[in-house]
Design an enzyme around this catalytic site. Structure first.
Site, PDB file in Angstrom:
ATOM      1  N   TYR A   1      -1.568   0.713  -1.524  1.00  0.00           N
ATOM      2  CA  TYR A   1      -0.795  -0.218  -2.338  1.00  0.00           C
ATOM      3  C   TYR A   1       0.289   0.553  -3.100  1.00  0.00           C
ATOM      4  O   TYR A   1      -0.009   1.351  -3.976  1.00  0.00           O
ATOM      5  CB  TYR A   1      -1.729  -0.920  -3.328  1.00  0.00           C
ATOM      6  CG  TYR A   1      -1.229  -2.261  -3.801  1.00  0.00           C
ATOM      7  CD1 TYR A   1      -0.118  -2.359  -4.631  1.00  0.00           C
ATOM      8  CD2 TYR A   1      -1.875  -3.431  -3.454  1.00  0.00           C
ATOM      9  CE1 TYR A   1       0.335  -3.593  -5.080  1.00  0.00           C
ATOM     10  CE2 TYR A   1      -1.439  -4.664  -3.901  1.00  0.00           C
ATOM     11  CZ  TYR A   1      -0.335  -4.747  -4.709  1.00  0.00           C
ATOM     12  OH  TYR A   1       0.109  -5.958  -5.153  1.00  0.00           O
TER      13      TYR A   1
ATOM     14  N   TYR B   1       8.995  -3.015   2.870  1.00  0.00           N
ATOM     15  CA  TYR B   1       8.590  -3.991   3.900  1.00  0.00           C
ATOM     16  C   TYR B   1       8.552  -5.393   3.305  1.00  0.00           C
ATOM     17  O   TYR B   1       9.353  -6.261   3.649  1.00  0.00           O
ATOM     18  CB  TYR B   1       7.243  -3.545   4.459  1.00  0.00           C
ATOM     19  CG  TYR B   1       6.366  -4.558   5.131  1.00  0.00           C
ATOM     20  CD1 TYR B   1       6.805  -5.300   6.228  1.00  0.00           C
ATOM     21  CD2 TYR B   1       5.051  -4.726   4.712  1.00  0.00           C
ATOM     22  CE1 TYR B   1       5.953  -6.204   6.867  1.00  0.00           C
ATOM     23  CE2 TYR B   1       4.199  -5.612   5.344  1.00  0.00           C
ATOM     24  CZ  TYR B   1       4.656  -6.358   6.412  1.00  0.00           C
ATOM     25  OH  TYR B   1       3.811  -7.250   7.037  1.00  0.00           O
TER      26      TYR B   1
END
Length: 371
Positions: free
Chosen positions: A279, A317
């Protein structure tokens, strides 16, 4: 080994979609089921959040399901890795047979993202933070970044390299928000507007719509389905603090404990992992996370060579508010060998690590390609 496997994985539309949360959830769930060779009629377990006060109930009703098991725990971006543990336990116990873990957000289209924190009676420790008017959650991660750079003798150039590497990986992922925008340079990162020292705009994750889903079932059943199963080998989690005022050491995150527990359950070590999905809400999250999980010594996370965040991550992304489910989607695809130009050759083990809040919640999942 749990005897439980991920049989399907998919994203919903990403970026600025103009779709509602339920429309995106429907995409994520049905695409993941199609990927698994299953249908809604096969689903008897569901785990989700972010829709409403009764998220699991609402999604089940929307999809026409009456599941025998559900989970709608909220623990920030780490919760989807937590759901994997809960689902694996439920399947192993016979409480349900097929679980869909899903998430979607329309935060960019709906302009939902805000930088202010909500302080109430449930967060009394915030009285020590509120006078400084922190931006939530950026200012808290900035505190960690400032401490990290100071302790290890690093500077903003070092953190900028994380954003540069993320953009480079996104350049070979056609689904990435920054795909086709060209490479990022260290100078670009340093020149971007500063948000909360030492973090600038390009040190921060994207704000997009999006989400995804995975489908879990028994390993035995998954072996009869179209795609190569990806077995859940281990998992671990840890909760540490709500506010920064109650965190005794900014550089000792719960990832140390969640990772240790996951590796112990899987019977593996960091040296056994082929690809990591971490993350990355901010640039400091990457080196600090890799160090906490055992892939590098303190202060050496920027030099890790184990392939990680192969999509481009939350920095390049997409980042739909909670990114944890998409870490699992990419881990599954890597272990199946489905990632095209970004494929890690021969990947057979993967680690997905989610973080929630202000380094408050942590959950680690270790996966292995079925042999």
């Amino acid at each position: 080994m749990t005897g439980v496997a991920i049989a399907g994985a998919a994203e919903c539309d990403l970026g600025a979609t103009g779709k509602t949360i339920l429309e995106l959830q429907t995409q994520a769930v049905t695409r993941a089921l199609d990927d698994a060779g299953l249908t809604l009629a096969d689903v008897d377990g569901i785990a989700t959040n972010g829709i409403s006060r009764f998220s699991a109930t609402q999604l089940a009703d929307w999809l026409g399901l009456q599941p025998s098991w559900c989970d709608s725990t909220f623990a920030g971006g780490a919760v989807f890795e937590m759901y994997v543990a809960r689902a694996a336990q439920a399947i192993a116990a016979g409480q349900c047979g097929t679980v869909v873990i899903s998430y979607a957000s329309d935060q960019r289209s709906a302009r939902r993202r805000r930088l202010t924190a909500v302080y109430d009676e449930g967060t009394p420790e915030a009285e020590w933070e509120a006078p400084y008017q922190p931006l939530h959650p950026i200012s808290y991660y900035a505190m960690v970044a400032q401490r990290y750079l100071h302790v290890h003798g690093l500077n903003r150039v070092d953190l900028a390299s994380v954003a540069v590497a993320a953009r480079a990986r996104a350049q070979i992922n056609p689904k990435a928000w920054t795909y086709g925008r060209g490479p990022l340079t260290v100078d670009d990162v340093l020149a971007a507007p500063q948000i909360s020292s030492p973090l600038g705009r390009l040190d921060c994750c994207l704000v997009t719509d999006g989400g995804g889903a995975i489908v879990l079932t028994s390993l035995e059943r998954a072996r009869d389905l179209p795609k190569r199963p990806v077995e859940v080998l281990g998992y671990g989690e840890a909760l540490t603090h709500t506010g920064m005022a109650s965190e005794p050491d900014l550089l000792r995150t719960g990832a140390i404990d969640s990772g240790r527990r996951a590796f112990a359950r899987a019977g593996l070590t960091p040296a056994d992992i082929d690809v990591v999905q971490l993350y990355d809400s901010f640039t400091v999250s990457v080196p600090l996370g890799l160090e906490a999980l055992g892939f590098a010594a303190p202060g050496e996370g920027l030099a890790v060579t184990t392939p990680h965040n192969t999509t481009g991550g939350g920095l390049a992304y997409c980042h739909p508010g909670q990114f944890g489910v998409l870490l699992l989607v990419e881990a599954v695809r890597q272990l199946r060998g489905e990632c095209g130009d970004r494929q890690v050759p021969g990947a057979s083990t993967a680690l997905a690590h989610g973080t929630g809040g202000i380094f408050s919640s942590h959950a680690t999942v270790i996966l292995g390609a079925d042999r």
